[in-house]
Scaffold this motif. Structure first.
Motif, PDB file in Angstrom:
ATOM      1  N   LYS A 156    -186.257  38.246 -93.553  1.00  0.00           N
ATOM      2  CA  LYS A 156    -185.770  37.246 -94.502  1.00  0.00           C
ATOM      3  C   LYS A 156    -184.572  36.493 -93.916  1.00  0.00           C
ATOM      4  O   LYS A 156    -184.428  35.291 -94.116  1.00  0.00           O
ATOM      5  CB  LYS A 156    -185.377  37.927 -95.813  1.00  0.00           C
ATOM      6  CG  LYS A 156    -185.132  36.988 -96.952  1.00  0.00           C
ATOM      7  CD  LYS A 156    -186.313  36.123 -97.300  1.00  0.00           C
ATOM      8  CE  LYS A 156    -187.424  36.897 -97.935  1.00  0.00           C
ATOM      9  NZ  LYS A 156    -188.530  36.042 -98.398  1.00  0.00           N
ATOM     10  N   THR A 157    -183.732  37.193 -93.163  1.00  0.00           N
ATOM     11  CA  THR A 157    -182.581  36.558 -92.531  1.00  0.00           C
ATOM     12  C   THR A 157    -183.037  35.551 -91.475  1.00  0.00           C
ATOM     13  O   THR A 157    -182.501  34.448 -91.389  1.00  0.00           O
ATOM     14  CB  THR A 157    -181.672  37.623 -91.892  1.00  0.00           C
ATOM     15  OG1 THR A 157    -181.281  38.559 -92.896  1.00  0.00           O
ATOM     16  CG2 THR A 157    -180.441  37.002 -91.280  1.00  0.00           C
ATOM     17  N   LYS A 158    -184.035  35.907 -90.698  1.00  0.00           N
ATOM     18  CA  LYS A 158    -184.562  34.979 -89.692  1.00  0.00           C
ATOM     19  C   LYS A 158    -185.245  33.786 -90.356  1.00  0.00           C
ATOM     20  O   LYS A 158    -185.174  32.660 -89.848  1.00  0.00           O
ATOM     21  CB  LYS A 158    -185.524  35.704 -88.756  1.00  0.00           C
ATOM     22  CG  LYS A 158    -184.802  36.637 -87.802  1.00  0.00           C
ATOM     23  CD  LYS A 158    -185.734  37.308 -86.839  1.00  0.00           C
ATOM     24  CE  LYS A 158    -184.940  38.219 -85.903  1.00  0.00           C
ATOM     25  NZ  LYS A 158    -185.804  38.884 -84.933  1.00  0.00           N
ATOM     26  N   GLU A 159    -185.898  34.029 -91.480  1.00  0.00           N
ATOM     27  CA  GLU A 159    -186.520  32.939 -92.236  1.00  0.00           C
ATOM     28  C   GLU A 159    -185.442  31.979 -92.749  1.00  0.00           C
ATOM     29  O   GLU A 159    -185.606  30.756 -92.689  1.00  0.00           O
ATOM     30  CB  GLU A 159    -187.310  33.531 -93.402  1.00  0.00           C
ATOM     31  CG  GLU A 159    -188.149  32.547 -94.160  1.00  0.00           C
ATOM     32  CD  GLU A 159    -188.944  33.241 -95.258  1.00  0.00           C
ATOM     33  OE1 GLU A 159    -189.285  32.542 -96.233  1.00  0.00           O
ATOM     34  OE2 GLU A 159    -189.222  34.448 -95.158  1.00  0.00           O
ATOM     35  N   ASP A 218    -176.880  42.646 -82.938  1.00  0.00           N
ATOM     36  CA  ASP A 218    -177.853  41.591 -83.222  1.00  0.00           C
ATOM     37  C   ASP A 218    -177.708  41.085 -84.649  1.00  0.00           C
ATOM     38  O   ASP A 218    -177.755  39.873 -84.894  1.00  0.00           O
ATOM     39  CB  ASP A 218    -179.281  42.097 -82.994  1.00  0.00           C
ATOM     40  CG  ASP A 218    -179.593  42.334 -81.526  1.00  0.00           C
ATOM     41  OD1 ASP A 218    -178.821  41.856 -80.667  1.00  0.00           O
ATOM     42  OD2 ASP A 218    -180.607  43.014 -81.245  1.00  0.00           O
ATOM     43  N   LEU A 219    -177.519  41.986 -85.592  1.00  0.00           N
ATOM     44  CA  LEU A 219    -177.334  41.580 -86.984  1.00  0.00           C
ATOM     45  C   LEU A 219    -176.043  40.793 -87.174  1.00  0.00           C
ATOM     46  O   LEU A 219    -176.012  39.806 -87.916  1.00  0.00           O
ATOM     47  CB  LEU A 219    -177.329  42.802 -87.906  1.00  0.00           C
ATOM     48  CG  LEU A 219    -178.686  43.378 -88.280  1.00  0.00           C
ATOM     49  CD1 LEU A 219    -178.510  44.653 -89.086  1.00  0.00           C
ATOM     50  CD2 LEU A 219    -179.511  42.374 -89.048  1.00  0.00           C
ATOM     51  N   ILE A 220    -175.003  41.195 -86.490  1.00  0.00           N
ATOM     52  CA  ILE A 220    -173.723  40.492 -86.597  1.00  0.00           C
ATOM     53  C   ILE A 220    -173.842  39.080 -86.017  1.00  0.00           C
ATOM     54  O   ILE A 220    -173.348  38.117 -86.601  1.00  0.00           O
ATOM     55  CB  ILE A 220    -172.602  41.296 -85.907  1.00  0.00           C
ATOM     56  CG1 ILE A 220    -172.304  42.557 -86.713  1.00  0.00           C
ATOM     57  CG2 ILE A 220    -171.358  40.458 -85.716  1.00  0.00           C
ATOM     58  CD1 ILE A 220    -171.375  43.527 -86.028  1.00  0.00           C
ATOM     59  N   GLN A 221    -174.519  38.948 -84.888  1.00  0.00           N
ATOM     60  CA  GLN A 221    -174.716  37.626 -84.292  1.00  0.00           C
ATOM     61  C   GLN A 221    -175.564  36.734 -85.183  1.00  0.00           C
ATOM     62  O   GLN A 221    -175.273  35.546 -85.365  1.00  0.00           O
ATOM     63  CB  GLN A 221    -175.360  37.756 -82.920  1.00  0.00           C
ATOM     64  CG  GLN A 221    -174.438  38.303 -81.861  1.00  0.00           C
ATOM     65  CD  GLN A 221    -175.148  38.508 -80.532  1.00  0.00           C
ATOM     66  OE1 GLN A 221    -176.347  38.298 -80.424  1.00  0.00           O
ATOM     67  NE2 GLN A 221    -174.394  38.916 -79.520  1.00  0.00           N
ATOM     68  N   LEU A 222    -176.624  37.309 -85.753  1.00  0.00           N
ATOM     69  CA  LEU A 222    -177.493  36.565 -86.656  1.00  0.00           C
ATOM     70  C   LEU A 222    -176.711  36.113 -87.887  1.00  0.00           C
ATOM     71  O   LEU A 222    -176.822  34.963 -88.322  1.00  0.00           O
ATOM     72  CB  LEU A 222    -178.686  37.430 -87.054  1.00  0.00           C
ATOM     73  CG  LEU A 222    -179.822  36.778 -87.814  1.00  0.00           C
ATOM     74  CD1 LEU A 222    -180.421  35.635 -87.008  1.00  0.00           C
ATOM     75  CD2 LEU A 222    -180.898  37.807 -88.111  1.00  0.00           C
ATOM     76  N   LYS A 225    -173.966  54.094 -90.390  1.00  0.00           N
ATOM     77  CA  LYS A 225    -174.240  55.388 -89.769  1.00  0.00           C
ATOM     78  C   LYS A 225    -175.658  55.471 -89.208  1.00  0.00           C
ATOM     79  O   LYS A 225    -175.929  56.280 -88.334  1.00  0.00           O
ATOM     80  CB  LYS A 225    -174.050  56.500 -90.805  1.00  0.00           C
ATOM     81  CG  LYS A 225    -172.666  56.545 -91.372  1.00  0.00           C
ATOM     82  CD  LYS A 225    -172.578  57.492 -92.523  1.00  0.00           C
ATOM     83  CE  LYS A 225    -171.221  57.361 -93.189  1.00  0.00           C
ATOM     84  NZ  LYS A 225    -171.150  57.960 -94.483  1.00  0.00           N
ATOM     85  N   VAL A 226    -176.543  54.632 -89.713  1.00  0.00           N
ATOM     86  CA  VAL A 226    -177.961  54.737 -89.367  1.00  0.00           C
ATOM     87  C   VAL A 226    -178.327  53.920 -88.135  1.00  0.00           C
ATOM     88  O   VAL A 226    -179.088  54.380 -87.286  1.00  0.00           O
ATOM     89  CB  VAL A 226    -178.820  54.291 -90.579  1.00  0.00           C
ATOM     90  CG1 VAL A 226    -180.289  54.346 -90.254  1.00  0.00           C
ATOM     91  CG2 VAL A 226    -178.503  55.127 -91.792  1.00  0.00           C
ATOM     92  N   LEU A 227    -177.783  52.721 -88.027  1.00  0.00           N
ATOM     93  CA  LEU A 227    -178.215  51.800 -86.975  1.00  0.00           C
ATOM     94  C   LEU A 227    -177.559  52.114 -85.636  1.00  0.00           C
ATOM     95  O   LEU A 227    -176.437  52.582 -85.571  1.00  0.00           O
ATOM     96  CB  LEU A 227    -177.866  50.363 -87.365  1.00  0.00           C
ATOM     97  CG  LEU A 227    -178.615  49.796 -88.551  1.00  0.00           C
ATOM     98  CD1 LEU A 227    -178.115  48.395 -88.819  1.00  0.00           C
ATOM     99  CD2 LEU A 227    -180.099  49.788 -88.324  1.00  0.00           C
ATOM    100  N   GLU A 228    -178.295  51.782 -84.599  1.00  0.00           N
ATOM    101  CA  GLU A 228    -177.720  51.901 -83.272  1.00  0.00           C
ATOM    102  C   GLU A 228    -176.895  50.647 -82.978  1.00  0.00           C
ATOM    103  O   GLU A 228    -177.007  49.634 -83.660  1.00  0.00           O
ATOM    104  CB  GLU A 228    -178.806  52.120 -82.225  1.00  0.00           C
ATOM    105  CG  GLU A 228    -179.973  51.158 -82.314  1.00  0.00           C
ATOM    106  CD  GLU A 228    -181.077  51.527 -81.367  1.00  0.00           C
ATOM    107  OE1 GLU A 228    -181.266  50.745 -80.428  1.00  0.00           O
ATOM    108  OE2 GLU A 228    -181.732  52.546 -81.565  1.00  0.00           O
TER     109      GLU A 228
END
Length: 116
Positions: free
Chosen positions: A10-13, A62-66, A53-56
């Motif tokens: 949804k973020t990429k959309e 990548d999420l922060i850049q997006l 705690k879950v994500l590598e």
């Protein structure tokens, strides 16, 4: 983690929609689509567990850049809207001054002489 995949999708959309040129005609539909995507994204985000705690580390970056790109695009679109509103307000004021040229004149007619 299915929510995470749908959140990223949804973020990429949303990013793809914001990368489209800001239309001169039909801006309302463009803005409504942005709000719709933001609301859908927020619903998915509320369902996500604590991701710190879950994500590598790579996925976090990548999420922060997006997210950074999206906020930049949203700020850019907001600037367009603010400029249009400012121009519209100037036109409205100019029109009002043309229709009523004596509307903004002080009613007291007082003049102060600064000599001693």
């Amino acid at each position: 983690m299915n929510e995470l995949v749908s959140f990223i999708q949804k973020t990429k959309e949303l990013e793809a929609h914001l990368n489209k040129a800001f239309p001169i005609e039909g801006r309302e539909t463009y803005i409504e689509e942005v709000f719709k995507l933001l609301e859908e994204r927020q619903v998915i985000l509320n369902q996500l567990p604590d991701l710190s705690k879950v994500l590598e580390e790579r996925v976090k970056e990548d999420l922060i850049q997006l997210e950074s790109r999206i906020s930049t695009l949203l700020a850019e679109k907001m600037t367009f809207v603010k400029d249009d509103l400012r121009i519209l307000q100037q036109r409205k004021n100019t029109n009002n001054q043309y229709e009523n040229p004596y509307g903004n004149i002080s009613a007291d007619g007082m003049f102060l002489d600064k000599k001693k």
